[in-house]
Enzyme design. Structure first.
Site, PDB file in Angstrom:
ATOM      1  N   LYS A 115       0.796  -1.233   0.000  1.00  0.00           N
ATOM      2  CA  LYS A 115       0.000   0.000   0.000  1.00  0.00           C
ATOM      3  C   LYS A 115       0.825   1.277   0.000  1.00  0.00           C
ATOM      4  CE  LYS A 115      -3.821  -1.846   2.683  1.00  0.00           C
ATOM      5  NZ  LYS A 115      -4.324  -1.809   4.066  1.00  0.00           N
ATOM      6  N   GLY A 170      10.682  -4.065   6.232  1.00  0.00           N
ATOM      7  CA  GLY A 170       9.656  -4.578   5.312  1.00  0.00           C
ATOM      8  C   GLY A 170      10.001  -5.990   4.858  1.00  0.00           C
TER       9      GLY A 170
HETATM   10  P1  AMP Z   1       5.544  -4.462   3.156  1.00  0.00           P
HETATM   11  O1  AMP Z   1       5.360  -5.133   4.490  1.00  0.00           O
HETATM   12  O2  AMP Z   1       5.109  -3.039   3.130  1.00  0.00           O
HETATM   13  O3  AMP Z   1       6.942  -4.633   2.645  1.00  0.00           O
HETATM   14  O4  AMP Z   1       4.515  -5.179   2.142  1.00  0.00           O
HETATM   15  C1  AMP Z   1       4.668  -6.493   1.805  1.00  0.00           C
HETATM   16  C2  AMP Z   1       3.413  -7.104   1.277  1.00  0.00           C
HETATM   17  O5  AMP Z   1       3.012  -6.505   0.062  1.00  0.00           O
HETATM   18  C3  AMP Z   1       3.634  -8.566   0.971  1.00  0.00           C
HETATM   19  O6  AMP Z   1       2.810  -9.339   1.799  1.00  0.00           O
HETATM   20  C4  AMP Z   1       3.265  -8.700  -0.496  1.00  0.00           C
HETATM   21  O7  AMP Z   1       2.563  -9.895  -0.785  1.00  0.00           O
HETATM   22  C5  AMP Z   1       2.384  -7.491  -0.726  1.00  0.00           C
HETATM   23  N1  AMP Z   1       2.339  -7.150  -2.160  1.00  0.00           N
HETATM   24  C6  AMP Z   1       3.373  -6.820  -2.952  1.00  0.00           C
HETATM   25  N2  AMP Z   1       2.953  -6.664  -4.225  1.00  0.00           N
HETATM   26  C7  AMP Z   1       1.624  -6.875  -4.254  1.00  0.00           C
HETATM   27  C8  AMP Z   1       0.633  -6.872  -5.276  1.00  0.00           C
HETATM   28  N3  AMP Z   1       0.958  -6.599  -6.531  1.00  0.00           N
HETATM   29  N4  AMP Z   1      -0.637  -7.143  -4.935  1.00  0.00           N
HETATM   30  C9  AMP Z   1      -0.951  -7.430  -3.649  1.00  0.00           C
HETATM   31  N5  AMP Z   1      -0.062  -7.456  -2.628  1.00  0.00           N
HETATM   32  C10 AMP Z   1       1.214  -7.174  -2.920  1.00  0.00           C
END
Ligand code: AMP
Length: 400
Positions: free
Chosen positions: A202, A358
């Protein structure tokens, strides 16, 4: 660490919040290993170690009768493993503070190690309560904070306790020092070009980070789920891809700000799309702005990988936070893996790379590349806030 610890009782806040399996065995001891240099140093210098940490969220996961689930959240679970890591006996106190804690700490000799019970068994911990912090402080002569992962929380054992020690009686541990130094290397006087690679689900999770990065990076690569909010804001068709409709204006503003500052903001030009949010879904590769209805982008495409890689290869400083796709599903992990490898290769050729929290940390570790990048942060939320420019309470408390 300048602190004099010989013959002193040293209260050390570590982050031993390790994952446990159903038999309460440690499944990943990275956090414990990360604290070892500090713990070994204190023991070698003749200090007596009083270790405190939280483990899980015992206040949020109480038993049906409203009491703490001691069996599940006791820090006793780490004692045997800590003993083998330190190669010496480790005592355990079933209290965090109280009569027994006072007795056991006062009996503790130089070179001995005592682990106090989970700090979060006390509800005062997360409130930063002064009375509880004072009781902790009374157990020791000096205080060391090596828990970077909780430095963004103003809790009693990470922040309030520091006020009961003078500047000469407290210090960061080596892990904390390394985290701060490596983040500062990116934030202040980086070798250029400086490229940030930001991914994850997000935009809303990383608004402050993106805004701040635009102030000082040369290139900002945006991948992962958050890229679709930008693509949509530019009028592209993104099908069912993850998107925050209330952040379209923000995405436009960020792009305008980047343009005004001369920052190259790069989005994926193509994507691997799927007809379901599942590893076994049908897959296709399409341009980012042409995702049909009922399909969703789950990874960057092969052209985007190359475009991102080219920018990364010519950079001298790299900051990476967040995966390029749903890397938990092997069929959509290729983009993240590719970028991880390029970051590692570029580091081997002389660039400085910080994997700043992350899920990119998990990606680097899974690929066995942790030793091929410059630094892998141990603090997810804490590193994010540090990079956003926030003053972390756990750091500030040590400086006053
Ligand atoms: P973060 O903790 O902010 O690094 O976010 C990681 C999460 O973002 C992971 O669980 C990924 O599966 C999710 N993510 C990355 N790309 C996508 C995408 N294209 N659609 C849905 N979720 C995503």
């Amino acid at each position: 660490m300048q602190l004099a610890v010989q013959n002193k009782k040293v209260l050390v806040r570590v982050d031993f919040n390790v994952p446990l399996n159903e038999n309460f065995e440690i499944t990943d001891d990275t956090r414990m290993r990360a604290a070892l240099p500090t713990l070994q140093h204190i023991l070698n210098e003749g200090g007596a170690l009083i270790i405190m940490s939280h483990l899980g969220r015992p206040q949020k996961k109480k038993k049906d009768d409203g009491t703490i689930n001691v069996e599940k959240f006791t820090l006793r679970h780490v004692v045997t493993h800590l003993s083998s890591l330190l190669n010496r006996p480790v005592k355990f106190c079933p209290q965090t503070v109280g009569e027994q804690a006072t007795q056991m700490t006062s009996d503790l000799q130089s070179g001995e190690v005592l682990v106090l019970e989970n700090t979060r068994f006390q509800k005062e911990e997360s409130k930063g309560d002064e009375g509880f912090a004072r009781q902790l402080a009374d157990l020791a002569d000096v205080y060391v904070n090596d828990a970077f992962g909780t430095a963004h929380r103003a809790h009693a054992s990470t922040t309030t306790v520091a006020q009961f020690f003078s500047k000469e009686e407290k210090s960061f541990g080596f892990l904390m020092q390394k985290e701060i130094e490596n983040a500062n290397r990116v934030l202040h006087n980086p070798q250029r070009p400086l490229t940030a690679i930001i991914g994850g689900a997000k935009v809303s999770d990383k608004i402050l980070l993106l805004e701040r990065l635009i102030d000082f990076v040369d290139n900002l690569i945006v991948g992962g789920g958050m890229a679709y909010t930008f693509v949509k804001a530019n009028g592209g068709d993104i099908g069912d891809s993850i998107c925050e409709l209330d952040k379209l204006d923000l995405a436009n503003k960020l792009e305008d700000k980047a343009k005004a500052k001369g920052v190259k903001l790069v989005l994926p030009s193509d994507n691997i799309i799927a007809d379901d949010f599942s590893n076994d879904a049908q897959r296709k590769e399409v341009p980012s702005d042409q995702i049909p209805d009922n399909w969703q982008g789950l990874d960057i495409g092969t052209k985007s990988r190359e475009e991102f890689a080219e920018i990364i290869r010519t950079s001298k400083t790299l900051l990476w936070n967040g995966p390029m796709g749903v890397f938990e599903m092997p069929n959509f992990a290729h983009g993240t893996k590719y970028i991880a490898q390029v970051v590692a290769d570029t580091t081997q050729k002389g660039a400085f790379s910080l994997i700043g929290g992350g899920d990119s940390v998990a990606a680097i570790n899974q690929m066995g590349l942790a030793d091929d990048v410059s630094y892998v942060s141990t603090g997810g939320g804490a590193m994010l806030e540090f990079l956003e420019g926030k003053e972390l309470p756990g750091i500030k408390a040590m400086e006053s």
